[in-house]
Design a protein around this motif. Structure first.
Motif, short mmCIF file in Angstrom:
data_model
loop_
_atom_site.label_atom_id
_atom_site.label_comp_id
_atom_site.label_asym_id
_atom_site.label_seq_id
_atom_site.Cartn_x
_atom_site.Cartn_y
_atom_site.Cartn_z
N VAL A 114 0.87 -1.20 0.00
CA VAL A 114 0.00 0.00 0.00
C VAL A 114 0.90 1.24 0.00
O VAL A 114 0.98 1.96 1.00
CB VAL A 114 -0.96 0.00 1.20
CG1 VAL A 114 -2.06 -1.02 1.01
CG2 VAL A 114 -0.22 -0.29 2.52
N PRO A 115 1.58 1.52 -1.11
CA PRO A 115 2.52 2.64 -1.14
C PRO A 115 1.81 3.98 -1.21
O PRO A 115 0.59 4.06 -1.38
CB PRO A 115 3.30 2.38 -2.44
CG PRO A 115 2.29 1.73 -3.34
CD PRO A 115 1.47 0.85 -2.43
N MET A 116 2.58 5.02 -1.07
CA MET A 116 2.05 6.37 -1.30
C MET A 116 1.62 6.45 -2.77
O MET A 116 2.25 5.87 -3.66
CB MET A 116 3.13 7.42 -1.01
CG MET A 116 3.67 7.39 0.41
SD MET A 116 4.97 8.63 0.72
CE MET A 116 3.97 10.10 0.90
N ARG A 117 0.55 7.19 -3.04
CA ARG A 117 0.04 7.28 -4.41
C ARG A 117 0.94 8.14 -5.28
O ARG A 117 1.01 7.96 -6.49
CB ARG A 117 -1.37 7.86 -4.39
CG ARG A 117 -2.37 7.04 -3.58
CD ARG A 117 -3.78 7.61 -3.73
NE ARG A 117 -4.72 6.91 -2.86
CZ ARG A 117 -5.04 7.32 -1.64
NH1 ARG A 117 -4.48 8.41 -1.14
NH2 ARG A 117 -5.90 6.64 -0.91
N CYS A 118 1.62 9.10 -4.66
CA CYS A 118 2.46 10.04 -5.39
C CYS A 118 3.51 10.60 -4.44
O CYS A 118 3.56 10.21 -3.26
CB CYS A 118 1.60 11.16 -5.99
SG CYS A 118 0.37 11.82 -4.83
N ALA A 119 4.33 11.51 -4.94
CA ALA A 119 5.42 12.09 -4.14
C ALA A 119 5.06 13.51 -3.72
O ALA A 119 5.18 14.44 -4.53
CB ALA A 119 6.72 12.07 -4.94
N PRO A 120 4.60 13.71 -2.50
CA PRO A 120 4.14 15.04 -2.08
C PRO A 120 5.23 16.10 -2.08
O PRO A 120 4.93 17.29 -2.17
CB PRO A 120 3.60 14.80 -0.67
CG PRO A 120 4.23 13.54 -0.21
CD PRO A 120 4.44 12.71 -1.43
#
Length: 249
Positions: A114-120
């Motif tokens: 369940v990774p981060m969806r994008c790089a904030p």
């Protein structure tokens, strides 16, 4: 006639060999857990000062498969090492500490599922908090801190102890907790420079694995009663009375 005791050395060597395997697995895990250093060689587009390491394997990042694979490989190494260490380290606290390491590995794998969806850090519209990923990351921290606390306590309370863990374990635990707390700025609306303490934290976790490896290599062998079975065969020496009676007869 007296026959010298003979000891079966195979089990003792087996125990020593087991510890060497655990040390090798944990040292390799140290390297793998700090695989984020590859970001200095690859065009990730992320600034290490202001980005989370988990952004390297966010769902939309170009090297997602590479860094996820490294994370999973590290988890497998730690799991194998902890399972072997359970039969080597003495005492209940040490056994629970090994289970905490296994939990750490399991939650690390969940982090990649369940990774981060994008790089904030490079996408202003990306939310820094992914509920599932944030939860698994929190569990990773809880498990690794638990392993440090339990194994440090075992090094102090159980015999034979592990002087290296007894001396340095609490320091690694304290420093890594401080570093971990310093990374939560973006979760409370204060982004910036959180990448530095997080990478310090990861380096300290790698140091923890290395400390365990060295401590296991130095662990004395005399406690491994389950792994070493002396098979001494002693033939009683004839008594003087028996010899006298034999002479008289």
């Amino acid at each position: 006639m007296y026959q010298a005791p003979e000891y079966d050395m195979a089990p003792r060597l087996s125990g020593r060999r087991r510890r060497l395997w655990v040390a090798l697995l944990l040292v390799t895990a140290t390297v793998a857990y700090n695989g984020w250093l590859l970001e200095f060689l690859l065009p990730t587009g992320l600034d290490p000062r202001h980005s989370y390491v988990s952004e390297l394997y966010a769902a939309d990042q170009p090297f997602q498969a590479l860094f996820s694979g490294i994370e999973v490989a590290c988890a497998l190494l730690v799991t194998a090492g902890a399972l072997l260490a359970r039969s080597t380290l003495p005492g209940r606290l040490a056994a629970i500490g090994c289970w905490a390491l296994i939990a750490f590995a399991a939650f690390s794998v969940a982090d990649t599922i369940v990774p981060m969806r994008c790089a904030p850090s490079v996408e202003p519209s990306c939310e820094a908090v992914n509920p599932w990923h944030t939860t698994t990351s929190a569990l990773v921290h809880f498990a690794i801190f638990s392993s440090m606390a339990l194994l440090s306590a075992a090094a102090r309370a159980e015999r034979p102890g592990m002087p290296l863990i007894h001396r340095w374990g609490p320091w690694v635990l304290s420093c890594s907790m401080v570093a971990a707390v310093a990374t939560v700025g973006p979760l409370f609306g204060g982004p910036g420079w959180h990448g530095v303490p997080q990478r310090v934290h990861l380096t300290l976790v790698g140091t923890w694995f290395a400390l365990l490896a060295v401590a296991l290599v130095r662990l004395p062998t005399h406690h491994e009663s389950a792994d070493r079975t002396p098979t001494a065969t002693r033939i009683p020496r004839p008594t003087q009375t028996a010899s006298t009676n034999s002479a008289v007869t």
